[in-house]
Design a protein around this motif. Structure first.
Motif, PDB file in Angstrom:
ATOM      1  N   GLY A 221      -1.926   7.496   7.196  1.00 46.08           N
ATOM      2  CA  GLY A 221      -3.352   7.424   6.951  1.00 46.08           C
ATOM      3  C   GLY A 221      -3.720   7.736   5.512  1.00 46.08           C
ATOM      4  N   ASP A 222      -2.931   8.590   4.861  1.00 42.77           N
ATOM      5  CA  ASP A 222      -3.182   8.931   3.460  1.00 42.77           C
ATOM      6  C   ASP A 222      -2.954   7.730   2.551  1.00 42.77           C
ATOM      7  OD1 ASP A 222      -3.560  11.622   4.225  1.00 42.77           O
ATOM      8  OD2 ASP A 222      -1.421  12.047   4.010  1.00 42.77           O
ATOM      9  N   MET A 223      -2.111   6.781   3.010  1.00 42.04           N
ATOM     10  CA  MET A 223      -1.747   5.647   2.160  1.00 42.04           C
ATOM     11  C   MET A 223      -2.566   4.406   2.447  1.00 42.04           C
ATOM     12  SD  MET A 223       2.404   6.138   2.049  1.00 42.04           S
ATOM     13  CE  MET A 223       2.663   6.382   3.830  1.00 42.04           C
ATOM     14  N   GLN A 224      -3.397   4.450   3.477  1.00 41.49           N
ATOM     15  CA  GLN A 224      -4.243   3.314   3.783  1.00 41.49           C
ATOM     16  C   GLN A 224      -5.286   3.150   2.685  1.00 41.49           C
ATOM     17  OE1 GLN A 224      -3.926   1.172   6.213  1.00 41.49           O
ATOM     18  NE2 GLN A 224      -2.741   2.160   7.831  1.00 41.49           N
ATOM     19  N   PRO A 225      -5.554   1.916   2.226  1.00 39.74           N
ATOM     20  CA  PRO A 225      -6.574   1.714   1.194  1.00 39.74           C
ATOM     21  C   PRO A 225      -7.942   2.155   1.685  1.00 39.74           C
ATOM     22  CG  PRO A 225      -5.914  -0.379   2.145  1.00 39.74           C
ATOM     23  CD  PRO A 225      -4.950   0.639   2.672  1.00 39.74           C
TER      24      PRO A 225
ATOM     25  N   ASP B 276       0.832  -1.207   0.000  1.00 38.27           N
ATOM     26  CA  ASP B 276       0.000   0.000   0.000  1.00 38.27           C
ATOM     27  C   ASP B 276       0.869   1.260   0.000  1.00 38.27           C
ATOM     28  OD1 ASP B 276      -2.358  -1.467  -0.006  1.00 38.27           O
ATOM     29  OD2 ASP B 276      -2.481  -1.518   2.184  1.00 38.27           O
ATOM     30  N   VAL B 277       1.979   1.208   0.708  1.00 33.76           N
ATOM     31  CA  VAL B 277       2.908   2.347   0.696  1.00 33.76           C
ATOM     32  C   VAL B 277       3.469   2.536  -0.707  1.00 33.76           C
ATOM     33  CG1 VAL B 277       5.063   3.273   1.609  1.00 33.76           C
ATOM     34  CG2 VAL B 277       3.512   2.018   3.109  1.00 33.76           C
ATOM     35  N   ALA B 278       3.874   1.449  -1.336  1.00 34.58           N
ATOM     36  CA  ALA B 278       4.434   1.529  -2.689  1.00 34.58           C
ATOM     37  C   ALA B 278       3.417   2.092  -3.675  1.00 34.58           C
ATOM     38  CB  ALA B 278       4.901   0.150  -3.138  1.00 34.58           C
ATOM     39  N   ALA B 279       2.187   1.607  -3.598  1.00 28.38           N
ATOM     40  CA  ALA B 279       1.145   2.067  -4.514  1.00 28.38           C
ATOM     41  C   ALA B 279       0.884   3.560  -4.355  1.00 28.38           C
ATOM     42  CB  ALA B 279      -0.138   1.274  -4.285  1.00 28.38           C
ATOM     43  N   ALA B 280       0.802   4.008  -3.108  1.00 26.73           N
ATOM     44  CA  ALA B 280       0.533   5.420  -2.845  1.00 26.73           C
ATOM     45  C   ALA B 280       1.683   6.295  -3.294  1.00 26.73           C
ATOM     46  CB  ALA B 280       0.258   5.626  -1.359  1.00 26.73           C
TER      47      ALA B 280
END
Length: 218
Positions: free
Chosen positions: A213-217, A191-195
């Motif tokens: 929190g911004d990177m949480q799905p 999720d960190v990588a995707a964000a």
């Protein structure tokens, strides 16, 4: 080569988040080549992948690239001393970012840490904050700094030893997830990588900090 084709560089591609960043870039048709630099070759094999092996990131000369992603990091315990920790989390990060900028990179994404603050009394957080300030002065058009909370992922698949404290904390966080603020929840490396990749690609300019929190799905 298409006019809009891009070339990326990844530093730290054998780490928990770096592995996920590399996989996303290799699967992205916008990138015609993806370079990675580090002491060990990544686990992935791909026709677009170009590997640069070095024990001295401070002496690395980046090839011509457009986007650079840095997921370098260690712990003070793992490094063996505060000086050795700083050599990775500040010196090596800055060296790669500077070399990539000299090679033409205009967009930069870095995995930092929750609590990064150059004025912090906590050594770890202070070094992370000083690193963020230093890369911010390198004249990139676009800079994205990801500050994840506790990372979750399979370290054994990377040949890394398990971290007992991380497992205990992750278990506690899962139990308390419904009442834990988003910025303090454990977050998957994927999720960190995707964000981070998405934010770097989203805008050609600007400086962005992604809190956990911004990177949480959603």
């Amino acid at each position: 080569m298409a006019a809009d084709a891009r070339v990326a560089l990844v530093a730290g591609a054998t780490g928990l988040v770096g592995r996920e960043i590399l996989a996303r870039l290799l699967a992205d048709k916008r990138y015609v080549a993806v370079h990675c630099v580090g002491r060990r070759a990544p686990f992935q094999v791909h026709p677009k992948l170009v590997v640069h092996l070095t024990d001295a990131l401070s002496a690395f000369t980046a090839p011509p690239v457009d986007d650079v992603f840095i997921a370098l990091g260690t712990t003070i315990k793992g490094a063996g001393s505060q000086q050795a920790f700083r050599a990775v989390d500040f010196d090596a990060v800055l060296a790669v970012a500077r070399s990539a900028r000299a090679a033409g990179a205009r967009r930069l994404g870095i995995v930092s840490a929750m609590g990064a603050n150059a004025k912090s009394t906590v050594f770890y957080n202070r070094v992370k904050g000083e690193m963020e300030n230093a890369v911010g002065r390198l004249a990139y058009d676009r800079v994205v700094l990801a500050r994840p909370s506790l990372l979750s992922g399979d370290r054994s698949a990377l040949g890394q030893p398990g971290r007992g404290a991380e497992k205990l904390a992750a278990t506690a966080m899962r139990l308390l997830r419904p009442v834990t603020p988003a910025n303090y929840r454990a977050i998957a490396a994927a999720d960190v990588a995707a964000a981070l990749v998405g934010a770097v690609q989203a805008s050609p300019s600007g400086h962005t900090v992604l809190l956990s929190g911004d990177m949480q799905p959603r």
